[in-house]
Design a protein around this motif. Structure first.
Motif, PDB file in Angstrom:
ATOM      1  N   VAL A  61       0.856  -0.910   0.484  1.00  0.00           N
ATOM      2  CA  VAL A  61      -0.393   0.011  -0.257  1.00  0.00           C
ATOM      3  C   VAL A  61       0.411   1.431   0.489  1.00  0.00           C
ATOM      4  O   VAL A  61       0.912   2.158  -0.708  1.00  0.00           O
ATOM      5  CB  VAL A  61      -1.213  -0.217   0.933  1.00  0.00           C
ATOM      6  CG1 VAL A  61      -1.612   1.236   0.953  1.00  0.00           C
ATOM      7  CG2 VAL A  61      -1.917  -0.753   1.041  1.00  0.00           C
ATOM      8  N   ALA A  62       2.030   0.958   1.006  1.00  0.00           N
ATOM      9  CA  ALA A  62       2.899   2.311   1.130  1.00  0.00           C
ATOM     10  C   ALA A  62       3.499   2.773  -0.335  1.00  0.00           C
ATOM     11  O   ALA A  62       3.509   3.362  -1.181  1.00  0.00           O
ATOM     12  CB  ALA A  62       3.277   2.324   1.852  1.00  0.00           C
ATOM     13  N   GLY A  63       4.290   1.531  -0.983  1.00  0.00           N
ATOM     14  CA  GLY A  63       4.529   1.690  -2.393  1.00  0.00           C
ATOM     15  C   GLY A  63       4.043   2.376  -3.320  1.00  0.00           C
ATOM     16  O   GLY A  63       4.495   3.043  -4.132  1.00  0.00           O
ATOM     17  N   LEU A  64       2.671   1.992  -3.124  1.00  0.00           N
ATOM     18  CA  LEU A  64       1.933   2.777  -4.347  1.00  0.00           C
ATOM     19  C   LEU A  64       1.559   3.540  -4.242  1.00  0.00           C
ATOM     20  O   LEU A  64       1.232   5.176  -5.091  1.00  0.00           O
ATOM     21  CB  LEU A  64       0.251   1.693  -4.577  1.00  0.00           C
ATOM     22  CG  LEU A  64       0.381   0.675  -5.182  1.00  0.00           C
ATOM     23  CD1 LEU A  64      -0.843  -0.525  -4.710  1.00  0.00           C
ATOM     24  CD2 LEU A  64       0.637   0.586  -7.008  1.00  0.00           C
ATOM     25  N   ILE A  65       1.362   4.354  -2.808  1.00  0.00           N
ATOM     26  CA  ILE A  65       0.757   5.606  -2.558  1.00  0.00           C
ATOM     27  C   ILE A  65       2.093   6.375  -3.210  1.00  0.00           C
ATOM     28  O   ILE A  65       2.282   8.069  -3.316  1.00  0.00           O
ATOM     29  CB  ILE A  65       0.528   5.652  -0.643  1.00  0.00           C
ATOM     30  CG1 ILE A  65      -0.970   5.315  -0.929  1.00  0.00           C
ATOM     31  CG2 ILE A  65       0.542   6.845  -1.474  1.00  0.00           C
ATOM     32  CD1 ILE A  65      -1.266   4.986   0.321  1.00  0.00           C
ATOM     33  N   GLY A  66       3.236   5.664  -2.379  1.00  0.00           N
ATOM     34  CA  GLY A  66       4.513   6.628  -2.547  1.00  0.00           C
ATOM     35  C   GLY A  66       4.658   7.507  -4.413  1.00  0.00           C
ATOM     36  O   GLY A  66       5.507   7.967  -4.559  1.00  0.00           O
ATOM     37  N   LEU A  67       4.234   6.560  -5.030  1.00  0.00           N
ATOM     38  CA  LEU A  67       5.051   6.913  -6.381  1.00  0.00           C
ATOM     39  C   LEU A  67       4.193   8.193  -6.663  1.00  0.00           C
ATOM     40  O   LEU A  67       4.552   8.974  -7.749  1.00  0.00           O
ATOM     41  CB  LEU A  67       4.002   5.802  -7.304  1.00  0.00           C
ATOM     42  CG  LEU A  67       4.282   4.685  -7.449  1.00  0.00           C
ATOM     43  CD1 LEU A  67       3.636   3.628  -8.556  1.00  0.00           C
ATOM     44  CD2 LEU A  67       6.243   4.611  -7.800  1.00  0.00           C
ATOM     45  N   SER A  68       3.099   8.124  -6.505  1.00  0.00           N
ATOM     46  CA  SER A  68       2.071   9.615  -6.266  1.00  0.00           C
ATOM     47  C   SER A  68       3.192  10.962  -6.075  1.00  0.00           C
ATOM     48  O   SER A  68       2.573  12.163  -7.149  1.00  0.00           O
ATOM     49  CB  SER A  68       0.893   9.914  -5.528  1.00  0.00           C
ATOM     50  OG  SER A  68       1.088   9.609  -4.244  1.00  0.00           O
ATOM     51  N   ALA A  69       3.981  11.066  -5.616  1.00  0.00           N
ATOM     52  CA  ALA A  69       4.991  11.826  -4.852  1.00  0.00           C
ATOM     53  C   ALA A  69       6.459  11.983  -6.239  1.00  0.00           C
ATOM     54  O   ALA A  69       6.866  13.607  -6.482  1.00  0.00           O
ATOM     55  CB  ALA A  69       5.449  11.753  -4.258  1.00  0.00           C
ATOM     56  N   SER A  70       6.250  11.015  -7.192  1.00  0.00           N
ATOM     57  CA  SER A  70       7.436  11.395  -8.140  1.00  0.00           C
ATOM     58  C   SER A  70       7.175  12.551  -9.134  1.00  0.00           C
ATOM     59  O   SER A  70       7.984  13.056  -9.653  1.00  0.00           O
ATOM     60  CB  SER A  70       7.082   9.733  -9.868  1.00  0.00           C
ATOM     61  OG  SER A  70       7.311   9.235  -8.872  1.00  0.00           O
ATOM     62  N   VAL A  71       6.528  12.359  -9.712  1.00  0.00           N
ATOM     63  CA  VAL A  71       6.105  13.855 -10.451  1.00  0.00           C
ATOM     64  C   VAL A  71       6.278  15.283  -9.838  1.00  0.00           C
ATOM     65  O   VAL A  71       6.773  15.888 -10.575  1.00  0.00           O
ATOM     66  CB  VAL A  71       4.664  13.650 -10.868  1.00  0.00           C
ATOM     67  CG1 VAL A  71       4.694  15.136 -12.691  1.00  0.00           C
ATOM     68  CG2 VAL A  71       5.060  12.636 -12.387  1.00  0.00           C
ATOM     69  N   PRO A  72       5.248  15.158  -8.630  1.00  0.00           N
ATOM     70  CA  PRO A  72       5.715  16.743  -8.096  1.00  0.00           C
ATOM     71  C   PRO A  72       7.037  16.893  -7.494  1.00  0.00           C
ATOM     72  O   PRO A  72       7.835  18.191  -7.999  1.00  0.00           O
ATOM     73  CB  PRO A  72       4.443  16.352  -6.997  1.00  0.00           C
ATOM     74  CG  PRO A  72       3.706  15.165  -7.323  1.00  0.00           C
ATOM     75  CD  PRO A  72       4.116  14.737  -8.048  1.00  0.00           C
ATOM     76  N   LEU A  73       7.705  16.504  -7.065  1.00  0.00           N
ATOM     77  CA  LEU A  73       8.980  16.773  -6.622  1.00  0.00           C
ATOM     78  C   LEU A  73       9.758  16.421  -7.902  1.00  0.00           C
ATOM     79  O   LEU A  73      10.650  17.301  -7.417  1.00  0.00           O
ATOM     80  CB  LEU A  73       9.267  15.520  -5.878  1.00  0.00           C
ATOM     81  CG  LEU A  73       8.442  15.643  -4.712  1.00  0.00           C
ATOM     82  CD1 LEU A  73       8.796  14.471  -2.878  1.00  0.00           C
ATOM     83  CD2 LEU A  73       9.386  16.388  -3.527  1.00  0.00           C
ATOM     84  N   GLY A  74       9.729  15.877  -8.597  1.00  0.00           N
ATOM     85  CA  GLY A  74      10.429  16.334 -10.318  1.00  0.00           C
ATOM     86  C   GLY A  74      10.195  17.484 -11.038  1.00  0.00           C
ATOM     87  O   GLY A  74      11.461  18.118 -11.438  1.00  0.00           O
ATOM     88  N   GLN A  75       8.769  17.839 -10.598  1.00  0.00           N
ATOM     89  CA  GLN A  75       8.609  19.593 -11.290  1.00  0.00           C
ATOM     90  C   GLN A  75       9.221  20.712 -10.413  1.00  0.00           C
ATOM     91  O   GLN A  75       9.622  21.191 -10.529  1.00  0.00           O
ATOM     92  CB  GLN A  75       7.180  19.495 -11.020  1.00  0.00           C
ATOM     93  CG  GLN A  75       6.870  18.886 -11.940  1.00  0.00           C
ATOM     94  CD  GLN A  75       4.893  18.786 -11.759  1.00  0.00           C
ATOM     95  OE1 GLN A  75       3.937  19.082 -11.228  1.00  0.00           O
ATOM     96  NE2 GLN A  75       4.372  19.539 -13.135  1.00  0.00           N
ATOM     97  N   LEU A  76       9.006  19.317  -8.964  1.00  0.00           N
ATOM     98  CA  LEU A  76      10.049  20.929  -7.918  1.00  0.00           C
ATOM     99  C   LEU A  76      11.468  21.273  -8.080  1.00  0.00           C
ATOM    100  O   LEU A  76      12.037  22.111  -8.309  1.00  0.00           O
ATOM    101  CB  LEU A  76       9.518  20.533  -6.403  1.00  0.00           C
ATOM    102  CG  LEU A  76       9.942  21.483  -5.669  1.00  0.00           C
ATOM    103  CD1 LEU A  76       9.321  22.802  -6.017  1.00  0.00           C
ATOM    104  CD2 LEU A  76       9.964  20.910  -3.520  1.00  0.00           C
ATOM    105  N   ALA A  77      11.816  19.876  -8.605  1.00  0.00           N
ATOM    106  CA  ALA A  77      13.451  19.698  -8.902  1.00  0.00           C
ATOM    107  C   ALA A  77      14.156  20.814 -10.140  1.00  0.00           C
ATOM    108  O   ALA A  77      15.126  20.951 -10.462  1.00  0.00           O
ATOM    109  CB  ALA A  77      14.148  18.020  -9.005  1.00  0.00           C
TER     110      ALA A  77
END
Length: 420
Positions: A61-77
């Motif tokens: 469950v944590a792994g699937l939820i965690g994927l949601s951070a990939s794009v927003p934090l990539g945009q921030l970088a």
């Protein structure tokens, strides 16, 4: 060629400079990952007292939820200094890693695991942007390969150190394991901050509105890459189960297979990455990866057809072939994700690529255990065909992605078509 020249050609250790600093940070970070990967399950079950099924469910469950951070934090970088952002995320990861010592129930474990997964997935996108900023367009695939080789060294060293805690099987041993993991994040953050500030790439006005999630041609290439990326489940999950349940090989063969993969990865990753000079070369390498991985998939089931000696030989041979296919795919995937991304949105595009790969790898365990373990030889053949077909379509999809602005033809004001 001199001995020094030969060593540099094959060694994963980069020359002095910013990439070496990044490599030391990666080494420190991945020693902690090795500690945690090897010891997390036993810490959570034997020290915390959670049921194994709860641990598996929580991590999924944590792994699937965690994927949601990939794009927003990539945009921030893309909009901030990726060096400072990665260091900040690692400081947060250190705090979260240490907070596992406070876990006493499943709800608390799930909360910590979700935050951990969000930071981990987002940090992968930030790291990709950082690698691109440090190495530049001409060196980022080589840098990615170098850091992947270093990461394998770190994870192996961490897993070996975890053996001490696992052997002790005590609360003190597991506590030291958790704190050791947290400490490596702090060390890595300190090393990353030794790099100079890395300002974001200026936005191209002609493509400022485009986002990776709406770039259909990039998504198509990333999707086929993600399908091939699911091969990691084969070596990490299916092959150990295949050895234990379908062959006459001793259980220690699992370790021999994994060590073979690790050693080859360390020494061949940088070498293989040299062939990926641009998107077209990366697409050809992806096609090659599909064929080589398919050969490995056809070799693994034959290991159950002979005696112990022949079985071990076939398993090791299949793993050698698999590892070469894995390295072809890893370098090709990095090359395509970098080369097909807009220059000012590297982190965002890498985040989307990571999101699709993560989804494919999340689906893989249930799908592949059913297909390969229950389906027998026919299942291995079906997956081999899928991998070949996936690799074959990659060059055409890549050519289509390269035809879009700013990579292909651009129509400037005035109407004359000129090369982009």
């Amino acid at each position: 060629m001199s001995t020094r020249g030969t060593f540099r050609r094959w060694s994963p250790i980069p020359p002095a400079g910013q990439l070496r600093t990044l490599a030391w940070g990666t080494l420190a970070n991945t020693v902690g990952l090795g500690l945690w990967f090897a010891g997390a399950a036993l810490f959570l079950t034997r020290s915390v007292g959670l049921p194994a099924t709860s641990v598996g469910l929580g991590l999924t469950v944590a792994g699937l939820i965690g994927l949601s951070a990939s794009v927003p934090l990539g945009q921030l970088a893309d909009r901030r200094d990726p060096r400072s952002l990665r260091a900040l995320l690692q400081l947060l990861q250190a705090a979260v890693a240490a907070s596992y010592l406070l876990v006493q129930s499943f709800p608390t474990f799930l909360l910590v695991a979700v935050v951990d997964a969000l930071l981990a997935a987002g940090n992968l996108s930030v790291r990709a942007a950082l690698v691109a900023a440090v190495a530049g367009p001409a060196g980022r695939v080589h840098a990615f390969a170098t850091l992947r080789a270093v990461a394998n060294i770190g994870i192996s060293a961490g897993a070996a150190l975890a053996g001490l805690a696992l052997a002790a099987d005590s609360r003190l041993g597991y506590t030291l394991l958790v704190l050791g993991n947290a400490l490596t994040y702090l060390v890595s953050a300190g090393l990353v901050m030794r790099l100079p500030p890395l300002p974001p790439t200026p936005t191209d006005p002609g493509t400022a509105h485009r986002t990776a999630l709406r770039d259909g041609r990039f998504l198509a290439v990333s999707a086929v890459s993600a399908v091939l990326a699911s091969h990691s489940v084969v070596l990490g999950l299916v092959v150990p189960l295949w050895i234990a349940t379908q062959t006459s090989a001793p259980r220690v063969t699992v370790s021999a297979v994994l060590v073979t993969n690790t050693v080859l990865t360390v020494f061949l990753t940088v070498r293989i990455s040299r062939a990926v000079e641009n998107a077209v070369a990366a697409a050809r390498t992806m096609r090659r990866a599909g064929f080589v991985l398919a050969v490995a998939l056809l070799l693994y089931p034959t290991s159950s057809w002979s005696g112990t000696g022949g079985t071990i030989t076939l398993l090791l041979l299949a793993t050698v072939v698999y590892t070469i296919g894995d390295l072809f795919h890893a370098t090709a995937a990095a090359g395509l994700a970098y080369e097909l991304a807009l220059p000012h949105a590297i982190g965002q595009y890498q985040g989307v690529s990571g999101l699709l790969t993560g989804l494919a790898q999340a689906i893989g365990p249930a799908l592949f255990t059913l297909l390969l373990l229950d389906g027998g030889t026919a299942g291995w053949v079906v997956l081999a065909v899928v991998f070949v077909a996936t690799g074959l379509v990659t060059p055409a999809l890549t050519a289509r992605a390269l035809a879009r602005p700013p990579f292909g033809q651009v129509t400037p004001v005035g109407g004359t078509r000129t090369p982009g």
